[in-house]
Enzyme design. Structure first.
Site, PDB file in Angstrom:
ATOM      1  N   TYR A 176       0.824  -1.205   0.000  1.00 25.11           N
ATOM      2  CA  TYR A 176       0.000   0.000   0.000  1.00 25.11           C
ATOM      3  C   TYR A 176       0.861   1.258   0.000  1.00 25.11           C
ATOM      4  CZ  TYR A 176      -3.134   3.703   1.417  1.00 25.11           C
ATOM      5  OH  TYR A 176      -3.824   4.889   1.459  1.00 25.11           O
TER       6      TYR A 176
ATOM      7  N   HIS B 255      -5.418  15.718  -4.197  1.00 23.40           N
ATOM      8  CA  HIS B 255      -5.754  15.960  -2.795  1.00 23.40           C
ATOM      9  C   HIS B 255      -5.642  17.440  -2.406  1.00 23.40           C
ATOM     10  CE1 HIS B 255      -5.813  11.695  -2.572  1.00 23.40           C
ATOM     11  NE2 HIS B 255      -5.773  11.623  -1.259  1.00 23.40           N
TER      12      HIS B 255
ATOM     13  N   ASN C 153       0.472  12.331   4.213  1.00 28.03           N
ATOM     14  CA  ASN C 153      -0.028  11.668   5.405  1.00 28.03           C
ATOM     15  C   ASN C 153       0.638  12.256   6.638  1.00 28.03           C
ATOM     16  OD1 ASN C 153      -1.938   9.765   6.145  1.00 28.03           O
ATOM     17  ND2 ASN C 153      -0.987   8.159   4.911  1.00 28.03           N
TER      18      ASN C 153
ATOM     19  N   TYR D 180     -16.252  35.777  43.379  1.00 26.37           N
ATOM     20  CA  TYR D 180     -15.456  34.641  42.904  1.00 26.37           C
ATOM     21  C   TYR D 180     -14.405  35.036  41.871  1.00 26.37           C
ATOM     22  CZ  TYR D 180     -18.849  31.408  45.028  1.00 26.37           C
ATOM     23  OH  TYR D 180     -19.640  30.709  45.890  1.00 26.37           O
TER      24      TYR D 180
ATOM     25  N   ARG E  94     -11.621  36.078  44.122  1.00 22.60           N
ATOM     26  CA  ARG E  94     -11.232  35.127  45.156  1.00 22.60           C
ATOM     27  C   ARG E  94     -10.810  33.773  44.584  1.00 22.60           C
ATOM     28  NH1 ARG E  94     -15.631  32.639  48.901  1.00 22.60           N
ATOM     29  NH2 ARG E  94     -16.775  34.443  48.117  1.00 22.60           N
TER      30      ARG E  94
ATOM     31  N   PHE F  48      -1.884   8.250  11.600  1.00 19.07           N
ATOM     32  CA  PHE F  48      -2.382   9.507  11.036  1.00 19.07           C
ATOM     33  C   PHE F  48      -3.622  10.014  11.764  1.00 19.07           C
ATOM     34  CE2 PHE F  48      -3.939   5.861   8.546  1.00 19.07           C
ATOM     35  CZ  PHE F  48      -5.278   5.896   8.923  1.00 19.07           C
TER      36      PHE F  48
ATOM     37  N   GLU G 169     -12.600   5.225   5.617  1.00 16.00           N
ATOM     38  CA  GLU G 169     -12.120   6.064   6.720  1.00 16.00           C
ATOM     39  C   GLU G 169     -13.351   6.508   7.502  1.00 16.00           C
ATOM     40  OE1 GLU G 169     -10.046   8.869   4.301  1.00 16.00           O
ATOM     41  OE2 GLU G 169      -8.620   7.352   3.627  1.00 16.00           O
TER      42      GLU G 169
END
Length: 515
Positions: free
Chosen positions: A54, A84, A196, A281, A284, A330, A415
């Protein structure tokens, strides 16, 4: 002389990434070259065997089962990068992009990505010569790496897309030519190795962390100054209170606040005979709230320090055995959680500061003139700056919703769970800017409040911080145009100048222990 950060893959400290983000030059330790070349050799050996692996000789994502002929391997990697590069939106800031490049170089230099040394040199040459890819900020879901934004970065190395050089935005090919860098010809696995990884989400989260760090430091100063302006008590900062609870951040914050207020004549003036038993608050509980924020920031820093040193590529090349193993490094879930923690801390830092601004403008709580103006009614004073602070705080509350709990399937359900780390980290910059503006308004209000206490003075550290403001911004007597003054005060908070002026030496260090 410009500071230089030397990338030592796998052994970088957070302070080095901070320096790179703030503009330090970046170089790579050449000692890693052997491991990089061993990884590249392992890829060549795998190709020689002819077996499908791959990312080397197959398609990507759901197309992993498609075998690619050897003659098409270079085209495969180039096509991957170009296809991409599909991001949209406003470009990421140059400082973030340079951090992305440094993180990517450090990851590739671990030798587990199978790239050639020459490919790494091209990326480093862009860093060295100030060539910054234009990376659209939107388009990554934070799993299978930050694919779209890293593709835009990688496309520039091929001469595609746009880059910034010497203040200009240019076509990538022209920018490379001007910088004297030859366009990259990708080898097997190299496009995938460049795309990646979690470097964009990590860079954005680190940038958010570094801005949050400055906001936190400034909030300690403005919080202490507001406490003095309101004639609040430093009793709640007593070390014994904090030790009984035991939280590390709370103990550190209380110590910082004590140091900031030590020697204040304003505080001494109401130590006895004050009818008020307890402060609200927002004064404090500063050690408890800010301490919890500090603990969150420290946890996020620890996570991001590990991530920045890691390898988040897939598949990974193990040169020692010649294996290539697919995994899921990834997936940016750790970064998503870290970004969510930073967002929560930023939200609360601003929220507590806004409450202090409101206290100072309310005469029933502060004992100061209404809206901090000598002649309320004729003048509105700090009425609307408080509204602005409230608007910014509410905006940050909306942005602070956890990103990590969201997911949406991509790549035809291959995915099927993603982290959303990238946009979870991208929101941190605007959130930090909002907090800086709130703190700028608090600085103006607290300084005004302390001026009403004259001739009494605050502590030396707080007077130095106040003097930094008063060098440009006088006390508000009658209403005037406040926009530039708010911008100036905001800059003091955001730049670190306010904390530096206070000079307490008690402010937290996210690299390690607080002093």
């Amino acid at each position: 002389m410009t500071e230089t950060v030397t990338l030592r893959p796998g052994a970088m400290e957070l302070r080095a990434w901070r320096a790179a983000y703030r503009g330090a030059a970046v170089t790579l330790d050449p000692a890693c070259r052997g491991e990089v070349e061993a990884g590249a050799e392992a890829v060549r050996a795998i190709l020689a065997k002819g077996e499908p692996v791959y990312g080397i000789n197959t398609g990507f994502g759901r197309l992993a089962s498609v075998r690619i002929d050897e003659a098409d391997l270079a085209t495969l990697q180039r096509n991957l990068v170009l296809s991409h590069a599909s991001g949209v939106g406003e470009p990421l800031p140059d400082a973030v992009v340079r951090l992305v490049m440094a993180l990517k170089a450090a990851s590739l230099a671990r030798g587990a990505s199978g790239i050639r040394w020459a490919t790494l040199e091209t990326l480093l040459a862009c860093l060295e010569r100030g060539l910054t890819p234009v990376i659209p900020g939107q388009g990554s879901v934070g799993a299978s790496g930050d694919l779209a934004p890293l593709a835009h970065m990688s496309a520039v190395l091929l001469g595609e897309g746009e880059a910034r050089l010497d203040g200009e935005t240019l076509p990538a090919a022209e920018a490379l030519a001007r910088a004297g860098i030859a366009p990259l010809q990708l080898g097997p696995k190299e496009g995938l190795a460049l795309l990646n990884g979690t470097q964009v989400s990590t860079a954005l989260a680190l940038a958010g962390l570094f801005e949050a760090e400055r906001a936190f430091q400034a909030a300690l100063v403005t919080g202490a100054l507001s406490t003095d302006a309101a004639c609040g008590s430093d009793g709640p900062f007593d070390e014994r209170i904090q030790r009984l609870r035991g939280h590390r951040g709370q103990i550190a914050v209380a110590a910082a606040l004590r140091g900031l207020m030590e020697g204040s004549a304003i505080r001494a003036s109401h130590r006895t005979g004050d009818d008020r038993i307890q402060d609200p608050y927002c004064l404090r509980c500063q050690p408890q709230v800010m301490g919890a924020c500090l603990d969150l920031l420290r946890q996020a820093a620890a996570t991001l320090a590990v991530e920045a040193n890691g390898v988040s590529d897939n598949p990974l090349v193990f040169a020692g055995t010649g294996e290539v193993i697919s995994g899921g490094n990834f997936h940016a879930e750790p970064v998503a959680f870290a970004a969510d923690m930073i967002a929560l801390a930023l939200c609360e830092i601003g929220s507590l500061a806004e409450r202090r601004i409101t206290l100072l403008t309310d005469p029933t709580l502060s004992g100061l003139p209404a809206f901090l103006t000598p002649r309320p009614g004729l003048n509105s004073g700090f009425m609307i700056p408080q509204v602005t602070a409230a608007a910014l705080v509410s905006e940050n509350k909306q942005r602070a919703h956890p990103a990590s709990v969201d997911s949406i399937p991509t790549s035809a359900n291959q995915e099927d769970h993603v982290s959303m780390a990238t946009h979870g980290a991208r929101r941190l910059g605007p959130m930090a800017a909002n907090v800086a503006a709130v703190l700028g308004i608090e600085l103006l209000a607290a300084a005004q409040g302390c001026d009403f206490r004259a001739p009494l003075r605050s502590s030396d550290p707080l007077e130095r911080a106040k003097a930094l403001l008063r060098a440009r911004v006088p006390m508000l007597q009658d209403d005037r145009f406040l926009g530039p003054e708010i911008a100036f005060a905001t800059g003091l908070a955001a730049s670190g100048a306010l904390a530096e002026a206070a000079g307490t030496g008690l402010l937290p260090d996210l690299d390690g222990d607080a002093s």
